[in-house]
Scaffold this motif. Structure first.
Motif, PDB file in Angstrom:
ATOM      1  N   TRP A  58       0.831  -1.193   0.000  1.00 31.55           N
ATOM      2  CA  TRP A  58       0.000   0.000   0.000  1.00 31.55           C
ATOM      3  C   TRP A  58       0.873   1.253   0.000  1.00 31.55           C
ATOM      4  CZ3 TRP A  58      -0.842   4.406   2.724  1.00 31.55           C
ATOM      5  CH2 TRP A  58      -2.004   5.113   2.420  1.00 31.55           C
ATOM      6  N   ASN A  62       0.888   4.065  -2.937  1.00 28.68           N
ATOM      7  CA  ASN A  62       0.056   5.211  -2.568  1.00 28.68           C
ATOM      8  C   ASN A  62       0.822   6.419  -2.044  1.00 28.68           C
ATOM      9  OD1 ASN A  62      -2.838   4.414  -3.052  1.00 28.68           O
ATOM     10  ND2 ASN A  62      -2.054   2.644  -1.932  1.00 28.68           N
ATOM     11  N   TYR A  65       1.442   9.412  -4.475  1.00 30.25           N
ATOM     12  CA  TYR A  65       0.526  10.527  -4.730  1.00 30.25           C
ATOM     13  C   TYR A  65       0.887  11.780  -3.944  1.00 30.25           C
ATOM     14  CZ  TYR A  65      -2.344   7.116  -7.143  1.00 30.25           C
ATOM     15  OH  TYR A  65      -2.788   6.162  -8.012  1.00 30.25           O
ATOM     16  N   ARG A 119      -0.347   2.628 -11.348  1.00 28.40           N
ATOM     17  CA  ARG A 119      -0.600   2.289  -9.949  1.00 28.40           C
ATOM     18  C   ARG A 119      -2.043   1.847  -9.734  1.00 28.40           C
ATOM     19  NH1 ARG A 119       4.124   4.186  -9.634  1.00 28.40           N
ATOM     20  NH2 ARG A 119       5.356   4.357  -7.766  1.00 28.40           N
ATOM     21  N   ARG A 120      -2.972   2.510 -10.406  1.00 29.40           N
ATOM     22  CA  ARG A 120      -4.381   2.095 -10.287  1.00 29.40           C
ATOM     23  C   ARG A 120      -4.552   0.657 -10.780  1.00 29.40           C
ATOM     24  NH1 ARG A 120      -5.705   7.659 -11.502  1.00 29.40           N
ATOM     25  NH2 ARG A 120      -5.590   7.227 -13.719  1.00 29.40           N
TER      26      ARG A 120
END
Length: 130
Positions: A58, A62, A65, A119-120
């Motif tokens: 994670w 994440n 961003y 990443r998505r």
């Protein structure tokens, strides 16, 4: 691209103009780089050993961003701050730094949007496995 930008900032900006190392932009740039690398290499080390902690995955996908915009904006700020001292040292070098910014800013946006889509995809794939 990442390696060349870091070389530019370390050798082509801070080494030539050490007074810029006292800038908040320098500190935020180093923080973004450091956290990114600690998470990245921890992730790779665990993956090589067949272990993938969910929290590390994670963080890997994440923190980007927050850290990418922080790092890029800090890098751009440092290059911009170097233009003034560069003009006193070598006007051609100051022009080169400005030209680099003209490429750097749109290039970083293109790379950011591409990496966001990658990443998505990865995070969607991880959600399906659980």
């Amino acid at each position: 691209m990442q390696v060349s930008s870091r070389l530019l900032l370390v050798w082509g900006v801070v080494k030539l103009f050490p007074q810029l190392a006292t800038s908040t932009g320098y500190s935020s740039m180093l923080i973004a780089w450091s956290i990114t690398e600690v998470v990245r290499y921890s992730f790779f080390t665990c993956a090589l050993n067949g272990y993938q902690p969910a929290v590390l995955s994670w963080l890997r996908y994440n923190l980007f961003y927050v850290l990418y915009p922080l790092g890029i904006s800090s890098e751009c700020w440092m290059i911009w701050k170097a233009v003034g001292p560069a003009k006193q040292w070598n006007v051609a070098y100051a022009w080169l730094l400005q030209a680099i910014l003209l490429v750097y800013i749109p290039g970083s946006y293109i790379l950011f949007t591409h990496m966001m889509s990658q990443r998505r995809k990865v995070m969607k794939g991880k959600g399906k496995q659980t």
